[in-house]
Design an enzyme around this catalytic site. Structure first.
Site, PDB file in Angstrom:
ATOM      1  N   HIS A 179      -7.731   2.907  15.237  1.00  0.00           N
ATOM      2  CA  HIS A 179      -6.318   3.297  15.220  1.00  0.00           C
ATOM      3  C   HIS A 179      -6.050   4.623  15.916  1.00  0.00           C
ATOM      4  O   HIS A 179      -5.150   4.719  16.746  1.00  0.00           O
ATOM      5  CB  HIS A 179      -5.840   3.381  13.768  1.00  0.00           C
ATOM      6  CG  HIS A 179      -4.396   3.728  13.617  1.00  0.00           C
ATOM      7  ND1 HIS A 179      -3.392   2.960  14.181  1.00  0.00           N
ATOM      8  CD2 HIS A 179      -3.781   4.746  12.955  1.00  0.00           C
ATOM      9  CE1 HIS A 179      -2.216   3.495  13.862  1.00  0.00           C
ATOM     10  NE2 HIS A 179      -2.429   4.581  13.144  1.00  0.00           N
ATOM     11  N   GLU A 203       2.964   7.997   1.460  1.00  0.00           N
ATOM     12  CA  GLU A 203       1.884   7.320   2.173  1.00  0.00           C
ATOM     13  C   GLU A 203       0.547   7.829   1.645  1.00  0.00           C
ATOM     14  O   GLU A 203       0.486   8.843   0.940  1.00  0.00           O
ATOM     15  CB  GLU A 203       1.988   7.547   3.688  1.00  0.00           C
ATOM     16  CG  GLU A 203       3.152   6.787   4.328  1.00  0.00           C
ATOM     17  CD  GLU A 203       3.131   6.827   5.839  1.00  0.00           C
ATOM     18  OE1 GLU A 203       2.267   7.519   6.414  1.00  0.00           O
ATOM     19  OE2 GLU A 203       3.990   6.174   6.461  1.00  0.00           O
ATOM     20  N   ARG A 243      -7.222   7.057   4.372  1.00  0.00           N
ATOM     21  CA  ARG A 243      -7.521   5.874   5.174  1.00  0.00           C
ATOM     22  C   ARG A 243      -9.004   5.556   5.266  1.00  0.00           C
ATOM     23  O   ARG A 243      -9.393   4.385   5.280  1.00  0.00           O
ATOM     24  CB  ARG A 243      -6.946   6.052   6.584  1.00  0.00           C
ATOM     25  CG  ARG A 243      -5.439   5.965   6.623  1.00  0.00           C
ATOM     26  CD  ARG A 243      -4.901   6.218   8.015  1.00  0.00           C
ATOM     27  NE  ARG A 243      -3.458   6.037   8.036  1.00  0.00           N
ATOM     28  CZ  ARG A 243      -2.697   6.261   9.099  1.00  0.00           C
ATOM     29  NH1 ARG A 243      -3.252   6.681  10.215  1.00  0.00           N
ATOM     30  NH2 ARG A 243      -1.387   6.075   9.049  1.00  0.00           N
ATOM     31  N   ARG A 251      -7.595  11.926   9.755  1.00  0.00           N
ATOM     32  CA  ARG A 251      -6.175  12.273   9.877  1.00  0.00           C
ATOM     33  C   ARG A 251      -5.376  11.787   8.680  1.00  0.00           C
ATOM     34  O   ARG A 251      -5.463  10.625   8.292  1.00  0.00           O
ATOM     35  CB  ARG A 251      -5.585  11.678  11.154  1.00  0.00           C
ATOM     36  CG  ARG A 251      -4.088  11.942  11.299  1.00  0.00           C
ATOM     37  CD  ARG A 251      -3.565  11.482  12.641  1.00  0.00           C
ATOM     38  NE  ARG A 251      -3.526  10.041  12.795  1.00  0.00           N
ATOM     39  CZ  ARG A 251      -2.553   9.254  12.345  1.00  0.00           C
ATOM     40  NH1 ARG A 251      -1.541   9.773  11.658  1.00  0.00           N
ATOM     41  NH2 ARG A 251      -2.588   7.955  12.566  1.00  0.00           N
TER      42      ARG A 251
END
Length: 547
Positions: A356, A133, A295, A391
């Site tokens: 999110h 990821e 992200r 994060r």
């Protein structure tokens, strides 16, 4: 960074008379039933009476909605230091390195423990399957049911906690406020539609109420994510930290008229490309890691590309991947797409960013203890130092497990040392004798208006003008909303969201730099030197400080 001040308009959301409200007693009160709350409850000594309160059904939580997986070093070609370095790198200077190393060191054992609770992880050649990821240097994300990891983990944990004879579970019960006496948390005032208000007195309280995504118009969060824990803790005097740090997930299914559905980071981890409406794969233009950049970088790149192309979204392209891989790896996402006539193996999937994960929250130590004695916290409601300013993907379930265990142990030990001679505090609500009751305000319209201005002015890009405009508008709503006493969950949620919106705005104004998920277009650079935290606490001399 300068000091700021902000005080809520009231200590309590409702009027109460302790002589007219039922009282009950517990050794430990757990507020919230996501991964952190349930794991905390399982760590409590069976000799203690434990009450778990959740404002919806036990199986509805952000944890259960988690798709991608849980990160941990299970591959012999990887090592814990790699995981730590990736986490610290994503955190943009605000991670606590001791916390990071402790959590990632524990990760493999925590994942294996989930299997002993009955969680069925996907396997490859007899071992737990791992995927890549964004932000990770190695494949280290364990997953279950393809893309329904949180659902499977929570099924196993909930089955276990339901069988624990020392736990009592109160579903569809809303926590209105924490109870405090002489600066110590003593439990909570809760409400449910069958019994009304109840004082739950507890020797120790563990707060695991999740995040704040519903503050924003575009979000991946369930409707329950209304920042209640942040608000009740702040009103009770606990310190909050880095409240400006809201993480926006880059890829949320964007179809007009539909609810927003998360498209997991793992889709890009398996090789999907991001393309604009002209078919151009644009992420290499922004970062050498392309779709696997952290992200915050991907979310801003998508926003920039949407502006360049004057298009409402970008697209995930999986057409170059083997169809069998896509259908087997992402069964849930594939089903959601099919409901809108989209085939992930053949069609471009429209996506755009959405709120999110709330990185900011209660300041906690390594054991999950907050600054308010008697109150512990774990999971998304906290600022533990693991995530820093951004994060790393699939570190959230891991944090919930780690701090759920720590908070459970700490609360258990403290409760066992306390006698059973509860002393009911002579509580007085801070409501005047004359006040307005709820007189039919359109709460849906108010919440929609709040989430819209937060999305526009306190979203992926921020500047002083927009933040001050948002503050003025939120203050206007709060002035007349706070004067009304509500008797519904929707009213209390709105009051909590208005408070937390202001805390987020004030913190964002103080941080005059861009760092991680916090991007100030008027201060696009990151300040030199070690990163500073923004802390805020309500007291007799309410002040927010940086350190």
């Amino acid at each position: 960074m300068p000091e700021i001040q902000y005080s809520p308009r009231r200590r309590h959301l409702v009027r109460f008379d302790p002589k007219r409200i039922p009282h009950m007693f517990a050794d430990v009160l757990v507020l919230g039933a996501g991964i952190a709350g349930v794991r905390a409850a399982l760590e409590l000594d069976p000799r203690l009476r434990v009450v778990i309160v959740t404002k919806d059904k036990l199986d509805l939580s952000s944890s259960a909605w988690a798709q991608g997986g849980i990160a941990g070093v299970l591959d012999p070609t990887d090592n814990v230091e790699n995981h730590a370095v990736d986490t610290i790198g994503a955190g943009a200077g605000l991670c606590n390195e001791e916390v990071v190393r402790s959590v990632v060191q524990a990760a493999p054992e925590l994942i294996r423990e989930l299997a002993t609770f009955g969680a069925q992880f996907d396997k490859r050649d007899g071992e737990i399957a791992l995927t890549m990821e964004g932000g990770h240097s190695h494949a280290r994300v364990a997953h279950a049911l393809g893309d329904a990891t949180g659902k499977e983990i929570m099924r196993a944990l909930i089955d276990t906690v339901r069988g624990a004879r020392w736990t009592e579970i109160w579903e569809e019960t809303f926590t209105i406020d924490l109870l405090t006496q002489e600066g110590t948390c003593r439990g909570a005032l809760v409400w449910n539609p069958d019994h009304g208000k109840t004082f739950v007195w507890a020797k120790q309280t563990i707060l695991c109420t999740g995040g704040a995504g519903r503050l924003f118009r575009e979000t991946t969060n369930p409707d329950i994510a209304t920042a209640d824990g942040h608000a009740i803790a702040y009103r009770a005097g606990a310190q909050l930290r880095d409240m400006e740090m809201m993480q926006f997930h880059p890829t949320v299914l964007y179809i007009a008229g539909s609810s927003r559905h998360l498209i997991s980071e793992a889709v890009r981890g398996e090789g999907a490309h991001l393309v604009d409406n002209r078919g151009h794969r644009f992420m290499p233009d922004y970062d050498e890691r392309a779709e696997l950049a952290p992200r915050d970088i991907v979310a801003r790149a998508i926003t920039d590309q949407m502006e360049k192309t004057r298009h409402t979204c970008v697209y995930l392209d999986l057409r170059h991947l083997p169809a069998d891989l896509v259908t087997q790896r992402f069964p849930h996402i594939g089903q959601v797409c099919r409901e809108f006539g989209l085939d992930m193996t053949q069609d471009l999937i429209p996506v755009r960013p959405g709120a999110h994960y709330m990185i900011g929250g209660l300041s906690v130590d390594m054991n999950g203890q907050t600054t308010l004695p008697g109150l512990w916290a774990a999971g998304e409601v906290t600022s533990s130092g693991l995530h820093g300013a951004n994060r790393l993907a699939s570190n959230s379930l891991l944090e919930g497990l780690y701090y759920g265990i720590r908070a459970g142990r700490g609360a258990s030990s403290s409760a066992l040392e306390m006698p059973d001679n509860f002393c009911i505090a002579p509580l007085v609500s801070d409501w005047p004798r004359t006040t307005q009751d709820d007189d039919g305000l359109n709460l849906v319209d108010l919440q929609n208006s709040l989430s819209s201005i937060m999305w526009r002015n306190v979203g992926i890009r921020r500047d002083a003008e927009g933040l001050r405009s948002a503050a003025e508008q939120v203050d206007f709503w709060d002035r007349y909303v706070s004067q009304r006493e509500f008797n519904t969950v929707e009213g209390w949620e709105l009051q909590n969201m208005l408070l937390v919106a202001r805390l987020m705005i004030e913190s964002a104004l103080v941080r005059e730099e861009s760092r991680g998920v916090h991007y100030r277009s008027d201060f696009p650079q990151t300040n030199a030197g070690p990163g500073e935290h923004v802390s805020i606490v309500w007291s007799d001399a309410a002040a927010a400080t940086t350190h």
